[in-house]
Design an enzyme around this catalytic site. Structure first.
Site, PDB file in Angstrom:
ATOM      1  N   MET A   1       0.917  -1.344   0.411  1.00 45.43           N
ATOM      2  CA  MET A   1       0.600  -0.612   0.178  1.00 45.43           C
ATOM      3  C   MET A   1       0.672   1.282  -0.099  1.00 45.43           C
ATOM      4  SD  MET A   1      -2.823  -1.361  -0.057  1.00 45.43           S
ATOM      5  CE  MET A   1      -4.127   0.227   0.535  1.00 45.43           C
TER       6      MET A   1
ATOM      7  N   HIS B   1      -4.393  -5.165  -9.519  1.00 45.05           N
ATOM      8  CA  HIS B   1      -5.310  -4.060  -9.105  1.00 45.05           C
ATOM      9  C   HIS B   1      -7.117  -4.397  -8.697  1.00 45.05           C
ATOM     10  CE1 HIS B   1      -6.602   0.116  -7.272  1.00 45.05           C
ATOM     11  NE2 HIS B   1      -7.612   0.433  -8.919  1.00 45.05           N
TER      12      HIS B   1
HETATM   13  C1  GRF Z   1      -5.639  -6.735  -3.108  1.00 39.82           C
HETATM   14  O1  GRF Z   1      -6.926  -6.929  -3.598  1.00 39.82           O
HETATM   15  C2  GRF Z   1      -4.999  -6.443  -4.405  1.00 39.82           C
HETATM   16  O2  GRF Z   1      -5.280  -6.524  -6.142  1.00 39.82           O
HETATM   17  C3  GRF Z   1      -5.355  -5.116  -4.036  1.00 39.82           C
HETATM   18  O3  GRF Z   1      -4.715  -5.243  -2.898  1.00 39.82           O
HETATM   19  C4  GRF Z   1      -5.240  -6.528  -2.298  1.00 39.82           C
HETATM   20  C5  GRF Z   1      -3.974  -7.775  -1.324  1.00 39.82           C
HETATM   21  O4  GRF Z   1      -4.753  -8.459  -0.353  1.00 39.82           O
HETATM   22  N1  GRF Z   1      -4.018  -4.306  -4.457  1.00 39.82           N
HETATM   23  P1  GRF Z   1      -3.937  -9.924  -0.029  1.00 39.82           P
HETATM   24  O5  GRF Z   1      -3.294  -8.567   0.819  1.00 39.82           O
HETATM   25  O6  GRF Z   1      -3.549 -10.334  -1.118  1.00 39.82           O
HETATM   26  O7  GRF Z   1      -5.185 -10.408   0.325  1.00 39.82           O
END
Ligand code: GRF
Length: 190
Positions: free
Chosen positions: A90, A109
């Protein structure tokens, strides 16, 4: 075996899907390093359980982005990582990482870009009332979810769906599309 570095800040369900695909023989790679900027993130426990090496850091303990990205690049070099796979990292990537891994860094994404970039893409799509959303995998550039698109898949939004239903449907697609797309990329197919 192609060496991947997975970057994540949260739950790590995409990290899990990548590991699962490797174990199934569907993805011919290894996760050489998990990079995480949140010391409390659940993904760290998952990595430990799988025996994946981790580099966990706190951005605020560095003077700036260049400083922590320089350290990350050093960690990646030590493990001979060939690709950076952003999976819920993030944070906007800066010039230090971009220059070191140009064309070898991808992101997933949870929308059909260029619609709904940035935070809470699933909530944005849900609030907008669109009838289709989906998942995008793209190369990373200096912008927010702006790099060249590699793969997309569609999720239909039915009228009786809640936001949680949409999130679950999108995650199901992510967990298939990301490993399959990585496999194509590392074998020269995209
Ligand atoms: C996913 O929905 C991805 O598309 C976004 O962040 C989320 C990560 O989820 N960039 P996780 O930690 O892999 O469960």
């Amino acid at each position: 075996m192609t060496k991947l570095a997975v970057f994540a800040s949260g739950t790590g369900s995409n990290y899990d899907a990548i590991i699962h695909a490797i174990q199934q023989g569907e993805l011919e790679a290894e996760v050489a390093l998990l990079v995480c900027d949140q010391p409390e993130a659940k993904v760290i426990e998952k990595a430990k359980a799988n025996g994946t090496e981790t580099f966990v850091f706190e951005p605020k303990q560095y003077p700036n982005k260049q400083a922590f990205e320089t350290e990350i690049v050093e960690q990646l070099k030590q493990r001979e990582a060939e690709w950076i796979i952003l999976a819920g990292y993030m944070r906007l990537v800066g010039a230090t990482l971009l220059n070191a891994f140009e064309g070898r860094m991808i992101n997933i994404h949870p929308s059909l870009l260029p619609s709904f970039p940035g935070l809470d893409a699933i909530g944005q799509a849900f609030e907008a009332g669109v009838k289709v959303s989906g998942v995008t995998i793209h190369y990373v550039d200096a912008g927010m979810d702006t790099g060249k698109i590699i793969a997309q898949d569609v999720v239909k939004i039915h009228k009786d769906m809640s936001k949680a239903d949409l999130q679950a449907a999108i995650q199901r697609v992510e967990h298939q599309l990301y490993p399959a797309t990585i496999q194509k990329l590392i074998t020269g197919g995209e």
